[in-house]
Design an enzyme around this catalytic site. Structure first.
Site, PDB file in Angstrom:
ATOM      1  N   LYS A 160       0.825  -1.214   0.000  1.00 46.46           N
ATOM      2  CA  LYS A 160       0.000   0.000   0.000  1.00 46.46           C
ATOM      3  C   LYS A 160       0.853   1.255   0.000  1.00 46.46           C
ATOM      4  CE  LYS A 160      -4.387  -1.488   1.976  1.00 46.46           C
ATOM      5  NZ  LYS A 160      -5.227  -1.467   3.195  1.00 46.46           N
TER       6      LYS A 160
ATOM      7  N   HIS B 251      -3.319 -12.343  -0.569  1.00 43.87           N
ATOM      8  CA  HIS B 251      -4.338 -12.138   0.458  1.00 43.87           C
ATOM      9  C   HIS B 251      -5.605 -11.465  -0.071  1.00 43.87           C
ATOM     10  CE1 HIS B 251      -2.549  -8.092   0.730  1.00 43.87           C
ATOM     11  NE2 HIS B 251      -3.627  -7.717   1.393  1.00 43.87           N
ATOM     12  N   HIS B 252      -5.614 -11.053  -1.344  1.00 39.18           N
ATOM     13  CA  HIS B 252      -6.855 -10.530  -1.928  1.00 39.18           C
ATOM     14  C   HIS B 252      -7.404 -11.435  -3.023  1.00 39.18           C
ATOM     15  CE1 HIS B 252      -7.585  -6.865   0.251  1.00 39.18           C
ATOM     16  NE2 HIS B 252      -6.315  -6.524   0.147  1.00 39.18           N
TER      17      HIS B 252
END
Lengths: 123, 252
Positions: free
Chosen positions: B106, B157-158
């Protein structure tokens, strides 16, 4: 490359010292007695001599040390004496003979490596 | 029997004398010491590397969570869920250390996207969906297992159980277990924390939302397990919120 002369009458000990210094970048030479040591010292002009105190023959390590340190031609190479355990008087005698450092046999290889590198920084 | 007959050379036996044997012992003693020191130094390097990455993850996290405790919770919740699933304590422990870095990517997502309330435009969605890839790139292709795991978690993780996730659209067990576990604890933990664009959901509502996603977003087996052990997971979370552990609890 720095030149080191190992003087010890035990071939095995010379070999072990050589092994110990294998990974440092040194030119290593060996002599098995005091007379050979003096000849090689003159011929090779080593930067450092590792010298066993107790050697058979006329020239023990202390005598070799005095001769090496006293010879102006050699320009005072460093001398590290290797003395047998329990020969406390060797230490004082070694200093009088002009040795720069001494190690008690059997010595720690790491300590030998340290003492040698201190010689270069001291010089 | 296949073989070659040969007369073995008589072995040459030659032993060191006492002085040389004593010297050899000193060499071996030093070798042992150097070996220990070398291993300690390698561990220290790995720890420092881990801590640096963790601080980077914290920097990324603190952009939209003032405390950064979310990533600590993710580590401990992932560990607890892995244990509940019957995975080995070793894997669970590694997951605790690796999972907090899942969102480090991010850091490569601009604030105007990351902090945008409401839904994304397709372009913004595309930018946001890059963060798993960026994370995996930041964590790199390490030779150290822990960072391989962290990279795997960041990348997957997505992903969704039904294949509609990102970045690669993996489905079912093609998604690594680590990614499936972290997806679930991340979802639950994100729902139950206050965000700038909405207040926290209650645990009951969050668990209900989780249950609804079993077989859709998430591995139904892991969702069922999380629901069975919900009390335990909530206790872990609450304990961390009461006493946020030092960042170092996440470094080996």
């Amino acid at each position: 490359m720095k030149k080191i002369l190992i003087v010890d009458d035990h071939a095995d000990i010379r070999r072990l010292i050589r092994m110990t210094l294998e990974f440092e970048d040194y030119d290593i030479y060996e002599a098995e007695d005091g007379a050979t040591a003096l000849l090689l010292a003159e011929a090779l002009r080593p930067d450092l001599v590792l010298l066993d105190v107790m050697m058979p023959g006329d020239l023990d390590g202390l005598a070799v040390c005095r001769r090496i340190k006293g010879d102006p031609l050699l320009q005072g190479p460093g001398v590290i004496l290797l003395t047998a355990r329990g020969q406390a008087q060797d230490c004082e005698a070694g200093r009088l003979a002009g040795a720069d450092a001494y190690l008690v046999k059997p010595f720690s290889p790491l300590q030998l490596i340290d003492v040698i590198s201190q010689q270069w920084t001291a010089a | 029997m296949i073989g070659v007959d040969f007369d073995p050379e008589p072995p040459v036996t030659r032993s060191f004398d006492d002085a040389a044997a004593a010297q050899m012992e000193r060499i071996i003693t030093d070798l042992g010491r150097v070996y220990q020191e070398r291993n300690e130094a390698l561990r220290e390097v790995a720890r420092a590397h881990h801590e640096a990455l963790l601080r980077l993850a914290l920097a990324a996290e603190m952009r939209d969570d003032d405390t950064g405790v979310h990533i600590t919770r993710i580590g401990h919740l992932a560990e607890a869920l892995a244990l509940a699933l019957g995975e080995t304590p070793e894997l669970a422990h590694e997951l605790r250390l690796a999972a907090p870095m899942h969102d480090v990517g991010k850091i490569g997502v601009p604030d105007m996207v990351l902090k945008k309330p409401g839904s994304y435009t397709p372009e913004e969605r595309q930018v946001m969906n890059q963060h798993p890839v960026i994370g995996a790139q930041i964590l790199g292709r390490s030779r150290i297992r822990l960072f391989q795991l962290a990279s795997e978690v960041a990348l997957t993780h997505h992903e969704r159980w039904d294949g509609a996730g990102y970045p690669h659209g993996l489905a079912g067990e093609a998604i690594p277990l680590s990614g499936r576990i972290v997806a679930i604890v991340d979802f639950f933990d994100a729902l139950t924390m206050d965000r700038c664009y909405r207040p926290a959901f209650s645990d009951e509502v969050a668990l209900q939302m989780l249950a609804e996603q079993g077989g859709l977003a998430f591995d139904p087996r892991i969702v069922a397990c999380a629901l069975r052990h919900a009390d335990r997971l909530i206790a872990v979370r609450d304990e961390i919120n009461r006493n946020p552990p030092d960042l170092f609890s996440l470094v080996e």
